[in-house]
Design an enzyme around this catalytic site. Structure first.
Site, PDB file in Angstrom:
ATOM      1  N   ASN A  27     -64.748  41.733 -67.995  1.00 23.61           N
ATOM      2  CA  ASN A  27     -63.682  42.479 -68.661  1.00 23.61           C
ATOM      3  C   ASN A  27     -64.358  43.515 -69.567  1.00 23.61           C
ATOM      4  O   ASN A  27     -64.863  43.171 -70.626  1.00 23.61           O
ATOM      5  CB  ASN A  27     -62.833  41.485 -69.471  1.00 23.61           C
ATOM      6  CG  ASN A  27     -61.807  42.164 -70.351  1.00 23.61           C
ATOM      7  OD1 ASN A  27     -61.585  43.375 -70.235  1.00 23.61           O
ATOM      8  ND2 ASN A  27     -61.187  41.397 -71.235  1.00 23.61           N
ATOM      9  N   TRP A  28     -64.350  44.739 -69.107  1.00 23.84           N
ATOM     10  CA  TRP A  28     -65.069  45.782 -69.856  1.00 23.84           C
ATOM     11  C   TRP A  28     -64.304  46.225 -71.100  1.00 23.84           C
ATOM     12  O   TRP A  28     -64.801  46.995 -71.908  1.00 23.84           O
ATOM     13  CB  TRP A  28     -65.323  46.994 -68.954  1.00 23.84           C
ATOM     14  CG  TRP A  28     -66.266  46.734 -67.810  1.00 23.84           C
ATOM     15  CD1 TRP A  28     -66.840  45.543 -67.456  1.00 23.84           C
ATOM     16  CD2 TRP A  28     -66.733  47.691 -66.855  1.00 23.84           C
ATOM     17  NE1 TRP A  28     -67.636  45.708 -66.346  1.00 23.84           N
ATOM     18  CE2 TRP A  28     -67.592  47.016 -65.961  1.00 23.84           C
ATOM     19  CE3 TRP A  28     -66.515  49.070 -66.672  1.00 23.84           C
ATOM     20  CZ2 TRP A  28     -68.224  47.676 -64.896  1.00 23.84           C
ATOM     21  CZ3 TRP A  28     -67.146  49.713 -65.608  1.00 23.84           C
ATOM     22  CH2 TRP A  28     -67.992  49.024 -64.734  1.00 23.84           C
ATOM     23  N   LYS A  29     -63.069  45.796 -71.220  1.00 19.15           N
ATOM     24  CA  LYS A  29     -62.210  46.180 -72.356  1.00 19.15           C
ATOM     25  C   LYS A  29     -62.169  47.704 -72.481  1.00 19.15           C
ATOM     26  O   LYS A  29     -62.243  48.402 -71.463  1.00 19.15           O
ATOM     27  CB  LYS A  29     -62.681  45.477 -73.638  1.00 19.15           C
ATOM     28  CG  LYS A  29     -62.789  43.958 -73.417  1.00 19.15           C
ATOM     29  CD  LYS A  29     -62.915  43.160 -74.679  1.00 19.15           C
ATOM     30  CE  LYS A  29     -62.982  41.673 -74.317  1.00 19.15           C
ATOM     31  NZ  LYS A  29     -63.047  40.809 -75.480  1.00 19.15           N
TER      32      LYS A  29
ATOM     33  N   HIS B 190     -54.136  38.520 -72.124  1.00 21.28           N
ATOM     34  CA  HIS B 190     -55.369  38.415 -72.914  1.00 21.28           C
ATOM     35  C   HIS B 190     -55.007  38.305 -74.395  1.00 21.28           C
ATOM     36  O   HIS B 190     -54.061  38.951 -74.853  1.00 21.28           O
ATOM     37  CB  HIS B 190     -56.253  39.637 -72.655  1.00 21.28           C
ATOM     38  CG  HIS B 190     -57.625  39.466 -73.230  1.00 21.28           C
ATOM     39  ND1 HIS B 190     -57.886  39.627 -74.563  1.00 21.28           N
ATOM     40  CD2 HIS B 190     -58.791  39.095 -72.658  1.00 21.28           C
ATOM     41  CE1 HIS B 190     -59.178  39.372 -74.778  1.00 21.28           C
ATOM     42  NE2 HIS B 190     -59.742  39.050 -73.648  1.00 21.28           N
TER      43      HIS B 190
ATOM     44  N   GLU C 122     -56.234  39.584 -76.928  1.00 19.37           N
ATOM     45  CA  GLU C 122     -56.219  40.858 -77.661  1.00 19.37           C
ATOM     46  C   GLU C 122     -54.890  41.580 -77.453  1.00 19.37           C
ATOM     47  O   GLU C 122     -54.412  42.275 -78.347  1.00 19.37           O
ATOM     48  CB  GLU C 122     -57.422  41.718 -77.233  1.00 19.37           C
ATOM     49  CG  GLU C 122     -58.709  41.159 -77.824  1.00 19.37           C
ATOM     50  CD  GLU C 122     -59.979  41.553 -77.101  1.00 19.37           C
ATOM     51  OE1 GLU C 122     -59.933  42.401 -76.187  1.00 19.37           O
ATOM     52  OE2 GLU C 122     -61.036  40.986 -77.452  1.00 19.37           O
TER      53      GLU C 122
ATOM     54  N   GLU D 210     -59.600  30.889 -72.918  1.00 19.77           N
ATOM     55  CA  GLU D 210     -60.391  31.694 -73.839  1.00 19.77           C
ATOM     56  C   GLU D 210     -59.962  31.373 -75.268  1.00 19.77           C
ATOM     57  O   GLU D 210     -58.976  31.945 -75.761  1.00 19.77           O
ATOM     58  CB  GLU D 210     -60.157  33.184 -73.582  1.00 19.77           C
ATOM     59  CG  GLU D 210     -60.549  33.641 -72.209  1.00 19.77           C
ATOM     60  CD  GLU D 210     -60.902  35.126 -72.198  1.00 19.77           C
ATOM     61  OE1 GLU D 210     -62.035  35.448 -71.817  1.00 19.77           O
ATOM     62  OE2 GLU D 210     -60.071  35.943 -72.611  1.00 19.77           O
TER      63      GLU D 210
ATOM     64  N   GLY E 136     -65.845  37.386 -78.624  1.00 15.21           N
ATOM     65  CA  GLY E 136     -66.594  38.414 -79.334  1.00 15.21           C
ATOM     66  C   GLY E 136     -67.244  37.948 -80.622  1.00 15.21           C
ATOM     67  O   GLY E 136     -67.691  38.767 -81.430  1.00 15.21           O
TER      68      GLY E 136
ATOM     69  N   SER F 134     -67.534  34.684 -75.639  1.00 15.03           N
ATOM     70  CA  SER F 134     -68.970  34.705 -75.971  1.00 15.03           C
ATOM     71  C   SER F 134     -69.848  34.083 -74.895  1.00 15.03           C
ATOM     72  O   SER F 134     -70.909  33.532 -75.192  1.00 15.03           O
ATOM     73  CB  SER F 134     -69.218  34.057 -77.333  1.00 15.03           C
ATOM     74  OG  SER F 134     -68.603  34.822 -78.354  1.00 15.03           O
TER      75      SER F 134
ATOM     76  N   GLY G 253     -66.671  39.224 -71.495  1.00 14.72           N
ATOM     77  CA  GLY G 253     -66.381  40.489 -72.158  1.00 14.72           C
ATOM     78  C   GLY G 253     -67.666  41.259 -72.416  1.00 14.72           C
ATOM     79  O   GLY G 253     -68.236  41.892 -71.530  1.00 14.72           O
ATOM     80  N   GLY G 254     -68.153  41.177 -73.641  1.00 13.47           N
ATOM     81  CA  GLY G 254     -69.303  41.981 -74.079  1.00 13.47           C
ATOM     82  C   GLY G 254     -70.486  41.970 -73.123  1.00 13.47           C
ATOM     83  O   GLY G 254     -71.045  43.028 -72.801  1.00 13.47           O
TER      84      GLY G 254
HETATM   85  P1  PGA Z   1     -66.433  38.139 -75.006  1.00 12.64           P
HETATM   86  O1  PGA Z   1     -64.939  38.420 -74.504  1.00 12.64           O
HETATM   87  O2  PGA Z   1     -67.206  37.656 -73.788  1.00 12.64           O
HETATM   88  O3  PGA Z   1     -66.921  39.468 -75.510  1.00 12.64           O
HETATM   89  O4  PGA Z   1     -66.360  37.103 -76.054  1.00 12.64           O
HETATM   90  C1  PGA Z   1     -64.336  37.605 -73.545  1.00 12.64           C
HETATM   91  C2  PGA Z   1     -62.947  38.120 -73.242  1.00 12.64           C
HETATM   92  O5  PGA Z   1     -62.279  38.610 -74.156  1.00 12.64           O
HETATM   93  O6  PGA Z   1     -62.486  38.044 -72.101  1.00 12.64           O
END
Ligand code: PGA
Length: 253
Positions: free
Chosen positions: A11-13, A98, A100, A168, A174, A215, A236-237
């Site tokens: 997930n590149w956000k 998600h 977020e 998650e 993050g 993470s 994500g990251g």
């Molecule tokens: P993260 O994000 O790996 O940066 O913690 C995961 C996600 O939000 O899907």
């Protein structure tokens, strides 16, 4: 019951412009093309603006996913993107619910369910995200919270081919913090049981893939994918670094 095929999704956000997205996607395409072993399913979820670019770069070696879709198939929804639009440009997956989006856009379970149903109408696989906050875990409410999210957001017609669940924990996203493997195993077993009870026909509930996200990185991926009940990762990251993401793919082989 054989384990479902593993899935690693990036997930590149809201990250990336065309040049770095193309470089990253091409690096992953080349690594996948050169791999001499059976790989897990690999899904790249760039921002909307990069979907076409990434689709053209990856061809059919990797799968493309979006990060959200609207619940309606079309209409007066300024700034939104409908699931048929995503399918048309080559997406096979879409993330819905998600944390977020739940936090920043106030999305609730019925909306997430409606989005997942829209994804299914368009032939997309919905990756439905669930997870508790830090306070909810501290209060020992994590299982109840996730149960409520599942009950509220699982769409009608859910099955193992059209839906993936990503656990998650909000506090792990993050932050560099991950739950203990035993906590992840507990949650995945709990989610699995609920899915199996809800979808006994043809063992659908047994076969829906359950991802862990929050993470995950190239260092902890081997332990995370080895955790009982984990069928893959939503990253994500670390998915912004092709080398790191590829190590995570290999950890899931
Ligand atoms: P993260 O994000 O790996 O940066 O913690 C995961 C996600 O939000 O899907």
């Amino acid at each position: 019951m054989p384990s479902p095929r593993r899935l690693i999704a990036g997930n590149w956000k809201m990250n990336g412009l065309r040049s770095d997205a193309t470089t990253r996607a091409a690096a992953l395409r080349d690594k996948a093309g050169a791999a001499r072993m059976a790989l897990p399913d690999i899904v790249l979820c760039p921002p909307f603006t990069l979907l076409t670019t990434v689709a053209q770069t990856i061809g059919s070696t990797l799968a493309l996913g979006a990060q959200d879709c609207h619940a309606a198939d079309k209409g007066a929804h300024t700034g939104d993107i409908a699931a048929p639009m995503l399918a048309e440009i080559g997406c096979r997956y879409v993330i819905v619910g998600h944390s977020e989006r739940r936090a920043a856009h106030g999305e609730n379970d019925p909306q997430v369910r409606a989005k997942a149903e829209a994804a299914h109408r368009a032939g997309l696989v919905a990756i439905i995200c669930v997870g508790e906050s830090a306070n909810e875990r501290k209060a020992g409410r994590h299982l109840t919270v996730v149960a409520g999210q599942l009950d509220g957001s699982l769409p009608a017609g859910v099955n193992a081919a059209n839906t993936v669940i990503a656990y998650e924990p909000v506090w792990a996203i993050g932050t560099g913090q991950t739950p203990m493997p035993s906590d992840i195993a507990e949650m995945h077993a709990y989610v699995r049981k609920r899915l199996s009870d809800a979808l006994p026909k043809d063992d659908e509930g047994e076969r829906i893939r359950l991802l862990y996200g929050g993470s995950a990185n190239s260092g902890n991926a081997p332990e995370l994918v080895a955790t009982p009940g984990v069928d893959g990762l939503l990253v994500g990251g670390a998915s912004l670094d092709a080398e790191a993401f590829w190590k995570m793919v290999l950890a899931a082989v």
